[in-house]
Motif scaffolding. Structure first.
Motif, mmCIF file in Angstrom:
data_model
loop_
_atom_site.group_PDB
_atom_site.id
_atom_site.type_symbol
_atom_site.label_atom_id
_atom_site.label_comp_id
_atom_site.label_asym_id
_atom_site.label_seq_id
_atom_site.Cartn_x
_atom_site.Cartn_y
_atom_site.Cartn_z
ATOM 1 N N LYS A 235 -9.849 4.700 -3.612
ATOM 2 C CA LYS A 235 -10.797 4.701 -4.665
ATOM 3 C C LYS A 235 -12.580 4.168 -4.103
ATOM 4 N N LYS A 236 -13.534 4.383 -3.911
ATOM 5 C CA LYS A 236 -14.611 3.733 -3.798
ATOM 6 C C LYS A 236 -15.833 3.534 -4.812
ATOM 7 N N ASN A 269 4.252 4.496 -3.602
ATOM 8 C CA ASN A 269 2.645 4.504 -3.816
ATOM 9 C C ASN A 269 1.902 3.247 -3.532
ATOM 10 N N ILE A 270 0.813 3.731 -3.356
ATOM 11 C CA ILE A 270 -0.302 2.813 -2.528
ATOM 12 C C ILE A 270 -1.595 2.916 -3.564
ATOM 13 N N THR A 271 -2.767 2.151 -4.135
ATOM 14 C CA THR A 271 -4.031 2.500 -4.589
ATOM 15 C C THR A 271 -4.432 1.717 -4.012
ATOM 16 N N ILE A 272 -5.799 2.484 -3.347
ATOM 17 C CA ILE A 272 -6.929 1.211 -2.381
ATOM 18 C C ILE A 272 -7.852 0.766 -3.757
ATOM 19 N N PHE A 283 -12.227 -6.500 -3.995
ATOM 20 C CA PHE A 283 -10.563 -5.250 -2.903
ATOM 21 C C PHE A 283 -9.011 -5.315 -3.891
ATOM 22 N N SER A 284 -9.045 -4.498 -4.255
ATOM 23 C CA SER A 284 -7.424 -4.721 -4.575
ATOM 24 C C SER A 284 -6.567 -3.432 -4.060
ATOM 25 N N ILE A 285 -5.529 -3.993 -4.236
ATOM 26 C CA ILE A 285 -4.394 -3.494 -3.448
ATOM 27 C C ILE A 285 -3.063 -3.138 -4.380
ATOM 28 N N LYS A 286 -2.749 -2.325 -4.924
ATOM 29 C CA LYS A 286 -1.485 -1.970 -5.645
ATOM 30 C C LYS A 286 -0.391 -1.235 -4.972
ATOM 31 N N ASN A 287 0.982 -1.080 -4.623
ATOM 32 C CA ASN A 287 1.749 -0.715 -4.121
ATOM 33 C C ASN A 287 3.238 -0.707 -5.023
ATOM 34 N N SER A 288 3.823 0.072 -5.238
ATOM 35 C CA SER A 288 5.429 0.456 -5.456
ATOM 36 C C SER A 288 6.338 -1.007 -5.096
#
Length: 342
Positions: A235-236, A269-272, A283-288
Motif C-alpha cells: 500500500k502506498k 501473509n505480508i503487508t507493506i 514505513f510499516s510491514i506486517k507478516n504472519s
C-alpha cells in the motif's frame, strides 16, 4: 620596537601626569625616568609570570600570594622614589617637591594604572588565543567524529551488500536447479536490483520512489520462489514527489519478513505500507508469525538500527512488536533532518 615605543609613550604620560602644578620640566622628566624601571618590572612580572603561570592556570592561591608580594615590593620602591625626589631633586626641601610626587597614592596610581591596562590587554590576548585553540580542537574532534561516522557507515554497507546478494542469489540458484521458465525474468529482476545496489546505494540520498521500486523488484523475486504460498500487499500513499531518503533503509525489514515469516494455513501473509508527506515518511510491514519465531533478530535489523542512529539521530522512531500471530515493524523518519553523507 613596539615595546620601546610603548614605554616612550608611558614616559611622556608620567612626565605630563607628575608635572601637573610644576614648572620645572627637567625635574619631572628625571623623576619619571626613575619610576620607569619600577613600572616596567611590575608590568612584565604581571604579564609574563603572574597571569600566564598562575591566573590562567587557575592557581588562584599562588596568584594572590605572589601578587601581594609584588605589591609590597613595588610600594617599597615607590617610597624610595619619593625619597629620591626629596633628596636629589628638591635638595631636602619638602616645599620644593612637585605636589603630586608628595602623595604616594598618586604615584602608585600612575604606576598601577599602566600595569593594569597592559595586564588587561595581555589577559584578553591570552583568552583569544585559548578560544582559538578551543575552536581548533573542537573542529578537529568534529572532523574525527565525522570520519569515524563515515567509516562506520561504510562498514555497515559492506555488511548489506553480501547479505542481500546471498539471499537473492540463493533464490536464483534454486530456480536454476529446477530449470524453471521464470529464470530469465528472475535474471532481469536481479539485474535491476544489482544496478540499484552497485550504483545507487553509494549515494547519500535516493528518491523514495527508487527505494519503492527496489522493494517491488525484490518482492517479485520472492513471489516467484514462494509461488502460491505467498501473499504480499503493498500500500502506498505518497503525497510528495521529490522526497529523498538514505538508500537501503527498508529492504532489511522486507528481507526479514521473508526469512523469519511463518506460513500459517498454507500462506505467508505480508503487508507493506508506505506513507510519505513533505516532512516525514512512515514505513510499516506486517507478516504472519508466531511468538516463538525470531522475526526481530538477524544481521539486517541490527544493521538498520545502527544506520538509523548514525543517519537520523533523534529524528526517527522504530517500533517492533512480535505478537501471537503477527510480527510488525513501524519506522517513522523525519526527512527534514540533516543526515550525514552515507
Amino acid at each position: 620596537m613596539l615595546h620601546i615605543l610603548f614605554w616612550c609613550v608611558v614616559l611622556l604620560f608620567f612626565t605630563y601626569f607628575f608635572g601637573v602644578g610644576s614648572s620645572n620640566f627637567n625635574n619631572t622628566l628625571i623623576y619619571s625616568l626613575f619610576l620607569m624601571p619600577i613600572t616596567i618590572a611590575l608590568t612584565y612580572v604581571s604579564i609574563y609570570k603572574l597571569i600566564p603561570d598562575y591566573l590562567i592556570t587557575k592557581r588562584y592561591y599562588h596568584f594572590v600570594l605572589y601578587s601581594i608580594y609584588t605589591l609590597i615590593i613595588s610600594a617599597y620602591l615607590v617610597m624610595v622614589s619619593i625619597f629620591f625626589s626629596l633628596i636629589y631633586i628638591s635638595n631636602f626641601e619638602y616645599s620644593n617637591m612637585n605636589p603630586i610626587t608628595r602623595n604616594i597614592l598618586f604615584v602608585m596610581t600612575g604606576i598601577y594604572l599602566v600595569t593594569f591596562i597592559v595586564s588587561g590587554f595581555k589577559l584578553m590576548k591570552l583568552n583569544i588565543i585559548a578560544s582559538n585553540k578551543t575552536k581548533t580542537l573542537k573542529a578537529k574532534i568534529l572532523e574525527a567524529q565525522l570520519k569515524l561516522k563515515e567509516q562506520e557507515l561504510k562498514y555497515l554497507k559492506m555488511q548489506i551488500h553480501p547479505h542481500f546478494l546471498f539471499n537473492t542469489l540463493n533464490t536464483m540458484y534454486g530456480y536454476a536447479l529446477k530449470k524453471a521458465e521464470e529464470t530469465p525474468e528472475m535474471i532481469l529482476k536481479l539485474s535491476n536490483l544489482l544496478d540499484y545496489l552497485l550504483y545507487q546505494v553509494d549515494k547519500p540520498l535516493v528518491s523514495l520512489q527508487q527505494e519503492i521500486n527496489h522493494i517491488e523488484d525484490y518482492v517479485s523475486l520472492e513471489q516467484m520462489r514462494f509461488n502460491d504460498t505467498l501473499k504480499v500487499n503493498i500500500k502506498k500513499s505518497l503525497n510528495v514527489d521529490d522526497l529523498e531518503i538514505a538508500p537501503m533503509l527498508f529492504i532489511p525489514f522486507v528481507e526479514n519478513s521473508f526469512k523469519h515469516g511463518v506460513i500459517i494455513d498454507g500462506i505467508l501473509n505480508i503487508t507493506i505500507t508506505i506513507e510519505a508527506q513533505s516532512n516525514f515518511v512512515v514505513f510499516s510491514i506486517k507478516n504472519s508469525s508466531t511468538e516463538s519465531s525470531s522475526s526481530n533478530e538477524g544481521l539486517g535489523l541490527d544493521n538498520i538500527k545502527k544506520r538509523l542512529e548514525l543517519l537520523y539521530p533523534d529524528q526517527y522512531n522504530l517500533q517492533i512488536a512480535n505478537r501471537e500471530s503477527e510480527f510488525t515493524a513501524v519506522l517513522r523518519i523525519n526527512t527534514k533532518s540533516n543526515i550525514a553523507n552515507d
